[in-house]
Write a protein that holds these residues in place. Structure first.
Motif, PDB file in Angstrom:
ATOM      1  N   ARG A  42       0.837  -1.193   0.000  1.00 62.69           N
ATOM      2  CA  ARG A  42       0.000   0.000   0.000  1.00 62.69           C
ATOM      3  C   ARG A  42       0.880   1.254   0.000  1.00 62.69           C
ATOM      4  NH1 ARG A  42      -4.278  -2.246   4.467  1.00 62.69           N
ATOM      5  NH2 ARG A  42      -2.428  -2.057   5.763  1.00 62.69           N
ATOM      6  N   ILE A  43       0.640   2.148  -0.960  1.00 62.78           N
ATOM      7  CA  ILE A  43       1.426   3.368  -1.090  1.00 62.78           C
ATOM      8  C   ILE A  43       0.681   4.493  -0.383  1.00 62.78           C
ATOM      9  CG2 ILE A  43       2.531   4.967  -2.682  1.00 62.78           C
ATOM     10  CD1 ILE A  43       3.620   2.113  -2.818  1.00 62.78           C
ATOM     11  N   ARG A  44       1.277   5.004   0.664  1.00 63.68           N
ATOM     12  CA  ARG A  44       0.628   6.049   1.452  1.00 63.68           C
ATOM     13  C   ARG A  44       1.599   7.203   1.709  1.00 63.68           C
ATOM     14  NH1 ARG A  44      -3.717   3.464   4.192  1.00 63.68           N
ATOM     15  NH2 ARG A  44      -4.731   2.170   2.625  1.00 63.68           N
ATOM     16  N   ALA A  45       1.102   8.169   2.467  1.00 59.55           N
ATOM     17  CA  ALA A  45       1.866   9.386   2.736  1.00 59.55           C
ATOM     18  C   ALA A  45       3.149   9.082   3.499  1.00 59.55           C
ATOM     19  CB  ALA A  45       1.004  10.359   3.526  1.00 59.55           C
ATOM     20  N   GLY A  46       4.085  10.020   3.415  1.00 62.26           N
ATOM     21  CA  GLY A  46       5.364   9.807   4.073  1.00 62.26           C
ATOM     22  C   GLY A  46       5.915  11.035   4.764  1.00 62.26           C
ATOM     23  N   VAL A  47       5.065  11.978   5.166  1.00 60.26           N
ATOM     24  CA  VAL A  47       5.504  13.157   5.916  1.00 60.26           C
ATOM     25  C   VAL A  47       5.185  12.924   7.381  1.00 60.26           C
ATOM     26  CG1 VAL A  47       5.259  15.648   6.240  1.00 60.26           C
ATOM     27  CG2 VAL A  47       5.136  14.681   3.933  1.00 60.26           C
ATOM     28  N   LEU A  48       6.214  12.786   8.204  1.00 65.31           N
ATOM     29  CA  LEU A  48       6.049  12.440   9.611  1.00 65.31           C
ATOM     30  C   LEU A  48       6.300  13.658  10.483  1.00 65.31           C
ATOM     31  CD1 LEU A  48       8.074   9.088   9.655  1.00 65.31           C
ATOM     32  CD2 LEU A  48       5.712   9.482   8.913  1.00 65.31           C
ATOM     33  N   GLU A  49       5.329  13.981  11.315  1.00 64.96           N
ATOM     34  CA  GLU A  49       5.517  15.115  12.210  1.00 64.96           C
ATOM     35  C   GLU A  49       6.518  14.759  13.305  1.00 64.96           C
ATOM     36  OE1 GLU A  49       1.899  14.628  15.412  1.00 64.96           O
ATOM     37  OE2 GLU A  49       1.440  15.654  13.532  1.00 64.96           O
ATOM     38  N   HIS A  50       6.964  15.786  14.013  1.00 66.40           N
ATOM     39  CA  HIS A  50       8.008  15.631  15.021  1.00 66.40           C
ATOM     40  C   HIS A  50       7.653  14.559  16.053  1.00 66.40           C
ATOM     41  CE1 HIS A  50      11.145  16.837  17.876  1.00 66.40           C
ATOM     42  NE2 HIS A  50      10.214  16.899  18.804  1.00 66.40           N
ATOM     43  N   GLY A  51       6.404  14.598  16.548  1.00 66.36           N
ATOM     44  CA  GLY A  51       5.996  13.642  17.571  1.00 66.36           C
ATOM     45  C   GLY A  51       5.963  12.207  17.082  1.00 66.36           C
ATOM     46  N   ARG A  57      11.257   6.316  17.439  1.00 66.63           N
ATOM     47  CA  ARG A  57      12.512   6.118  18.180  1.00 66.63           C
ATOM     48  C   ARG A  57      12.253   5.430  19.511  1.00 66.63           C
ATOM     49  NH1 ARG A  57      13.099  11.865  16.374  1.00 66.63           N
ATOM     50  NH2 ARG A  57      14.230  11.745  14.392  1.00 66.63           N
ATOM     51  N   GLU A  58      11.177   5.836  20.193  1.00 64.22           N
ATOM     52  CA  GLU A  58      10.847   5.209  21.474  1.00 64.22           C
ATOM     53  C   GLU A  58      10.493   3.733  21.284  1.00 64.22           C
ATOM     54  OE1 GLU A  58       8.004   5.896  25.413  1.00 64.22           O
ATOM     55  OE2 GLU A  58       8.005   7.362  23.794  1.00 64.22           O
ATOM     56  N   ALA A  59       9.920   3.407  20.130  1.00 62.63           N
ATOM     57  CA  ALA A  59       9.578   2.020  19.828  1.00 62.63           C
ATOM     58  C   ALA A  59      10.795   1.198  19.414  1.00 62.63           C
ATOM     59  CB  ALA A  59       8.524   1.977  18.726  1.00 62.63           C
ATOM     60  N   GLY A  60      11.953   1.838  19.315  1.00 60.66           N
ATOM     61  CA  GLY A  60      13.161   1.142  18.884  1.00 60.66           C
ATOM     62  C   GLY A  60      13.193   0.884  17.398  1.00 60.66           C
ATOM     63  N   CYS A  61      12.452   1.683  16.631  1.00 61.12           N
ATOM     64  CA  CYS A  61      12.318   1.463  15.190  1.00 61.12           C
ATOM     65  C   CYS A  61      12.763   2.677  14.372  1.00 61.12           C
ATOM     66  CB  CYS A  61      10.864   1.147  14.834  1.00 61.12           C
ATOM     67  SG  CYS A  61      10.211  -0.313  15.653  1.00 61.12           S
ATOM     68  N   GLY A  62      13.535   3.566  14.961  1.00 65.55           N
ATOM     69  CA  GLY A  62      13.866   4.804  14.274  1.00 65.55           C
ATOM     70  C   GLY A  62      15.200   4.841  13.574  1.00 65.55           C
ATOM     71  N   ALA A  63      15.996   3.765  13.664  1.00 66.20           N
ATOM     72  CA  ALA A  63      17.359   3.824  13.136  1.00 66.20           C
ATOM     73  C   ALA A  63      17.384   4.064  11.625  1.00 66.20           C
ATOM     74  CB  ALA A  63      18.115   2.540  13.480  1.00 66.20           C
ATOM     75  N   ARG A  64      16.596   3.295  10.863  1.00 67.10           N
ATOM     76  CA  ARG A  64      16.617   3.459   9.404  1.00 67.10           C
ATOM     77  C   ARG A  64      15.929   4.764   8.999  1.00 67.10           C
ATOM     78  NH1 ARG A  64      14.446   0.845   4.455  1.00 67.10           N
ATOM     79  NH2 ARG A  64      12.633   0.115   5.623  1.00 67.10           N
ATOM     80  N   MET A  65      14.896   5.138   9.724  1.00 66.08           N
ATOM     81  CA  MET A  65      14.240   6.419   9.471  1.00 66.08           C
ATOM     82  C   MET A  65      15.230   7.565   9.634  1.00 66.08           C
ATOM     83  SD  MET A  65      11.217   8.195  11.755  1.00 66.08           S
ATOM     84  CE  MET A  65      12.407   8.465  13.099  1.00 66.08           C
TER      85      MET A  65
END
Length: 391
Positions: A42-51, A57-65
């Motif tokens: 599924r192709i969806r939006a990709g603009v992520l706000e600061h929060g 990152r808190e979920a431990g999933c922010g390294a590649r992002m």
């Protein structure tokens, strides 16, 4: 089977909540009606706000992002060929957004759940939610082939989208639904081409709205406003690129790199909110409870705020014995949801061409855009909403 929380829906919202809670020792099972491959397609939006970025990152999933995502400190608005930049960092007090495709974000969450041994069950059919508003605990059933599988739990999270079973499990006389349908859609094209601009361009023109976005430095996402009567097969790649260029400033159109479309689709625009977002032991999140037009990039981000509130409410319940967050969830989530609705409605009204709009309304639209760029206060309001209001 038995778990503390059963999450219906294996998209980014459900996966993120599962990942966050797992890191706090709270058990979850995620049920998803489609395959992992379908969800990632599924192709969806990709603009992520600061929060949202902070939650990843808190979920431990922010390294590649953090490694591959692009930090955007602003974006541009074109008004019939005149480009003006919105400096997000300046007008929001130092915040920015991260451009990182939802497909990649979801892949990161899937990988994290797999690494942690998370229980994500795909291709489930005939999901039914039971005893949601009784004195006993809820339970969920689904069909696996010829077998009906039962899951006993403390709470159910409905993160299964607008057409999912969760909201439909709440009696109609309990819900109040608010909806606004727009008289146009967005035709979107994904292409393996260099983005036309380092930042997003929102283009208002007499021919209709257009958006130049991106997923990476080699993957571009473009949209144009089209009538609801249009179909994807009405638009060849050549026709799309020609129309897009006609809506952009000449200097932007001249450097636009066209190419074969990888994906092409038309999405109607709608605003939708259902109240309340809790019924007994069922909590709604994301598209199951609310939808916004994509103009202000609030859809996935609004879902993330729901997850933030649920995550903290469940932590307080299980780790502190405090149910205040659970009791206040619907009220707190809806307060932020309606602010996102207002911003998305405002951005959509500001930049689109509405059919048969009276001359008076057109003049107001022009004046609103002119006022925006004449006032630091107005730009600060735009920037504050775009980078994300506090949770």
């Amino acid at each position: 089977m038995k778990t503390q929380i059963c999450i219906i829906g294996g998209g980014p919202s459900g996966l993120m909540l599962s990942q966050l809670l797992d890191r706090k020792g709270i058990e979850t099972i995620v049920l998803e009606k489609h395959s992992r491959e379908y969800v990632l397609g599924r192709i969806r939006a990709g603009v992520l706000e600061h929060g949202f970025a902070e939650l990843m990152r808190e979920a431990g999933c922010g390294a590649r992002m953090d490694a591959e995502g692009e930090i955007h400190d602003g974006f541009e608005i074109s008004d019939n060929g005149v480009l003006r930049r919105v400096d997000l960092k300046r007008h929001s007090g130092g915040s920015s957004v991260v451009v990182y495709g939802q497909t990649e974000l979801t892949r990161d969450l899937y990988d994290a759940r797999a690494a942690a041994g998370g229980h994500v069950i795909h291709n489930v059919e005939d999901v039914v939610l039971h005893d949601l508003n009784t004195e006993g605990k809820p339970w969920v059933t689904y069909r696996d082939g010829d077998e009906i599988v039962r899951i006993d739990c403390d709470y159910v999270i409905g993160a299964d989208g607008f057409h999912g079973v969760s909201r439909k499990s709440i009696p109609a006389d309990v819900l109040t639904e608010y909806e606004k349908l727009y008289p146009f859609g967005w035709l979107g094209v994904l292409s393996r081409t260099k983005p036309v601009n380092p930042e997003l361009i929102y283009a208002k023109s007499d021919r209709g709205f257009a958006l130049c976005s991106l997923r990476s430095q080699v993957l571009s996402r473009y949209y144009i406003q089209v009538p609801l009567s249009d179909k994807v097969e009405d638009w060849s790649d050549e026709a799309f690129w020609d129309e897009l260029k006609a809506r952009l400033p000449d200097e932007v159109a001249a450097r636009l790199e066209a190419g074969p479309s990888i994906e092409k689709s038309i999405a109607p625009l709608r605003s939708f909110v259902t109240e309340p977002m809790r019924w007994g032991s069922l909590f709604l999140a994301g598209d199951a409870a609310h939808i916004v037009p994509p103009t202000g990039a609030r859809g996935l981000n609004s879902a993330a705020s729901d997850i933030y509130y649920l995550y903290h409410a469940m932590m307080d319940h299980y780790l502190k014995g405090d149910d205040t967050g659970l009791e206040q969830y619907s009220q707190k989530a809806l307060a932020r949801v309606w602010k996102a609705q207002r911003f998305s409605w405002w951005m959509t009204s500001l930049l689109h061409r509405f059919p048969e709009t009276p001359g008076y309304d057109q003049k107001l639209q022009e004046t609103e855009l002119a006022y925006l760029f004449s006032s630091d206060v107005a730009l600060a309001s735009l920037a504050e909403n775009y980078v994300g209001l506090p949770f």
